[in-house]
Structures are given as structure tokens and as C-alpha cells.
Design a protein around this motif. Structure first.
Motif, PDB file in Angstrom:
ATOM      1  N   SER A 187       0.704  -1.411   0.058  1.00 57.90           N
ATOM      2  CA  SER A 187      -0.041  -0.108   0.021  1.00 57.90           C
ATOM      3  C   SER A 187       0.933   1.129   0.024  1.00 57.90           C
ATOM      4  O   SER A 187       0.491   2.476  -0.189  1.00 57.90           O
ATOM      5  CB  SER A 187      -0.928  -0.071   1.158  1.00 57.90           C
ATOM      6  OG  SER A 187      -0.133   0.311   2.374  1.00 57.90           O
ATOM      7  N   TRP A 233      -1.694   3.998  -8.891  1.00 56.06           N
ATOM      8  CA  TRP A 233      -2.815   3.063  -8.275  1.00 56.06           C
ATOM      9  C   TRP A 233      -4.071   3.427  -8.979  1.00 56.06           C
ATOM     10  O   TRP A 233      -4.891   2.518  -8.998  1.00 56.06           O
ATOM     11  CB  TRP A 233      -2.802   3.309  -6.942  1.00 56.06           C
ATOM     12  CG  TRP A 233      -1.483   2.690  -6.039  1.00 56.06           C
ATOM     13  CD1 TRP A 233      -0.618   3.170  -5.515  1.00 56.06           C
ATOM     14  CD2 TRP A 233      -1.399   1.391  -5.731  1.00 56.06           C
ATOM     15  NE1 TRP A 233       0.150   2.273  -4.807  1.00 56.06           N
ATOM     16  CE2 TRP A 233      -0.403   0.995  -5.038  1.00 56.06           C
ATOM     17  CE3 TRP A 233      -2.213   0.301  -6.225  1.00 56.06           C
ATOM     18  CZ2 TRP A 233      -0.071  -0.017  -4.536  1.00 56.06           C
ATOM     19  CZ3 TRP A 233      -1.805  -1.123  -5.597  1.00 56.06           C
ATOM     20  CH2 TRP A 233      -0.535  -1.253  -4.921  1.00 56.06           C
ATOM     21  N   VAL A 243      -4.910   0.683 -11.456  1.00 53.99           N
ATOM     22  CA  VAL A 243      -4.829  -0.558 -10.825  1.00 53.99           C
ATOM     23  C   VAL A 243      -6.030  -1.060 -10.530  1.00 53.99           C
ATOM     24  O   VAL A 243      -6.895  -0.159  -9.676  1.00 53.99           O
ATOM     25  CB  VAL A 243      -3.879  -0.705  -9.660  1.00 53.99           C
ATOM     26  CG1 VAL A 243      -3.782  -2.087  -9.254  1.00 53.99           C
ATOM     27  CG2 VAL A 243      -2.407  -0.307 -10.193  1.00 53.99           C
ATOM     28  N   LYS A 261      -0.884   5.216  -0.250  1.00 52.32           N
ATOM     29  CA  LYS A 261      -1.040   5.456  -1.598  1.00 52.32           C
ATOM     30  C   LYS A 261      -1.874   4.519  -2.580  1.00 52.32           C
ATOM     31  O   LYS A 261      -2.745   5.032  -3.587  1.00 52.32           O
ATOM     32  CB  LYS A 261       0.219   5.424  -2.317  1.00 52.32           C
ATOM     33  CG  LYS A 261       1.455   6.392  -1.855  1.00 52.32           C
ATOM     34  CD  LYS A 261       2.828   6.208  -2.311  1.00 52.32           C
ATOM     35  CE  LYS A 261       3.733   6.968  -1.465  1.00 52.32           C
ATOM     36  NZ  LYS A 261       5.197   6.834  -1.665  1.00 52.32           N
ATOM     37  N   ALA A 262      -2.353   3.131  -2.001  1.00 53.85           N
ATOM     38  CA  ALA A 262      -3.203   2.495  -2.656  1.00 53.85           C
ATOM     39  C   ALA A 262      -4.364   2.429  -2.550  1.00 53.85           C
ATOM     40  O   ALA A 262      -5.501   2.002  -3.058  1.00 53.85           O
ATOM     41  CB  ALA A 262      -2.827   1.150  -2.294  1.00 53.85           C
ATOM     42  N   ALA A 289      -6.493   2.889  -5.865  1.00 55.89           N
ATOM     43  CA  ALA A 289      -6.842   1.677  -6.627  1.00 55.89           C
ATOM     44  C   ALA A 289      -8.369   1.488  -6.746  1.00 55.89           C
ATOM     45  O   ALA A 289      -9.040   1.987  -6.038  1.00 55.89           O
ATOM     46  CB  ALA A 289      -6.135   0.542  -6.281  1.00 55.89           C
TER      47      ALA A 289
END
Length: 232
Positions: free
Chosen positions: A53, A59, A62, A92-93, A96
């Protein structure tokens, strides 16, 4: 083809597995504009999710889904969706795109057709798919002896998911089918513990996939499978 990487400790394993994942996802984004990954639940991948993450990755391009899930609400501690929301779709994820497997049907057998259509949102083949393995030789929610196991292993069914009632674990499940799992560019098998090594060795010695469904992953020639193992 199956190859196994062994690590002296879990931290080194997680760092290397994360590097593999990020490399493949970023390469897919560079080539296609998007990437997709299917992940497994349980306690084993939590440290991996935390590290993943935090990685620098595009992201927002993704797509993330699950290999399987228990047919419970996403507020339930048994939910793999809750696990992913708690540990992976952070930092940061958060950017997604997540697609879960559970829907509002009473059971996974009634809900499988709806989930099958929902999964059309995920670009396939998966760029990365991460599996675990149980002490009984199950992977995803393809459990030995389960009444619906053959439907899950059927390479010609055309179904992305099936419902499953395990004999060796509680709660009904929904799981990606074998052909959906194998519709991947890279499959990584994440294992921790001496007992898992013993199960793996047993699986490699036989060929009865009904007895140990993980064999259907280890002994196929469609996708390269890399195992990541550490004793603790």
C-alpha cells in the motif's frame, strides 16, 4: 511451471514479493494503461498488504479483486474484502479500483452469476494473482471433497466464479474458478511455515487434484507459478 524461492525470514520474502508485484503492475500500466491484481485473504498477506500500500505506483490505473471470499458482510471479521479495505486500500493504494466478490444474494450459489458479471469490470488476464495454500491442500476456496469442487476445477465451464461449501472450514465461500485463476500473466504462491512446506512437498508428489486442489496450480503448463516461502 513451478519454481520456489526460499527466504531466511518473512521480511525479506515480503520485500521481494512486493518488488515482483510492483514491477509487473507498473509494466502492465506502461504497456496497456491499466493493471489488474487478484489477492487472497487470511493473516499471511497482511504484512504484504501493508508494504504494498505504500509503494509508488499509478494506483488509479490498478484494478484489485479477490481470489475468494467468505459469504459474509464486509463488516464481518471473516470477510476478505474487509481485510483488503483495512490493510491494502490504504496510503497510496487508496486510489486503486476495488471490485469485491460478495453481493446481496443470500448465498454464493445464487450470487455467483451476479458476481460473474461484476467481474467484467476487471481487465483480464490478471497481471498478478496471489494465492495461499491451506494445510489440507486447498487454494483459493477450492477445497478437497467439496460438493462443487469439480465445477470450480472445470476448465470448460465458462464461469469466472462458483459457490463452495468447504468440508474442512466454516462458512460458504465464493471463489474464482481454476480457468479464471489461470487467466493470469503471473501467479505467486505465498507460504509461511514448515508445515506449509510439508504440504507443498506432498502436493508435488501426487497428481490427484480432488485430494489436493493446489496440484491443479502446481502441475499446469499454462502459467508460470513462483512460490515465495519462509519458515517463519
Amino acid at each position: 511451471m513451478f519454481t520456489l524461492n526460499k527466504y531466511p525470514n518473512s521480511q525479506l520474502l515480503i520485500e521481494d514479493l512486493t518488488a515482483h508485484i510492483v514491477k509487473e503492475l507498473q509494466q502492465a500500466i506502461n504497456n496497456k494503461g491499466h493493471a489488474s491484481i487478484a489477492v487472497s485473504g487470511g493473516k499471511t498477506p497482511i504484512p504484504l498488504f501493508k508494504l504494498l500500500s505504500q509503494q509508488d505506483l499509478d494506483w488509479h490505473n490498478v484494478f484489485i479483486t479477490l481470489v475468494d471470499d467468505r459469504w459474509v458482510d464486509d463488516t464481518d471479521d471473516a470477510s476478505n474484502e474487509k481485510l483488503v479495505l483495512t490493510y491494502l486500500l490504504q496510503n497510496k493504494a487508496k486510489l486503486a479500483n476495488f471490485v469485491g466478490l460478495k453481493n446481496s444474494c443470500d448465498n454464493p450459489f445464487d450470487g455467483a452469476e451476479i458476481t460473474d458479471k461484476i467481474l467484467n469490470k476487471i481487465p483480464m488476464p490478471f497481471d498478478v494473482l496471489i494465492l495461499g495454500m491451506g494445510e489440507d491442500g486447498h487454494t483459493a476456496s477450492l477445497f478437497p471433497g467439496a460438493a462443487n469442487l469439480m465445477a470450480g476445477l472445470d476448465m470448460k465451464s465458462g464461469r469466472k466464479v462458483v459457490g463452495m461449501t468447504p468440508l474442512t472450514a466454516p462458512l460458504d465461500r465464493i471463489t474464482l474458478t481454476l480457468p479464471t485463476i489461470l487467466d493470469s500473466q503471473n501467479i505467486y504462491l505465498h507460504l509461511v511455515g514448515e508445515s506449509k512446506m510439508q504440504v507443498l512437498e506432498q502436493a508435488e508428489k501426487g497428481d490427484d487434484i480432488n485430494q489436493m486442489p493446489i496440484r491443479a496450480i502446481l502441475q499446469q503448463n499454462k502459467v508460470n507459478v513462483i512460490g515465495f516461502w519462509t519458515a517463519s
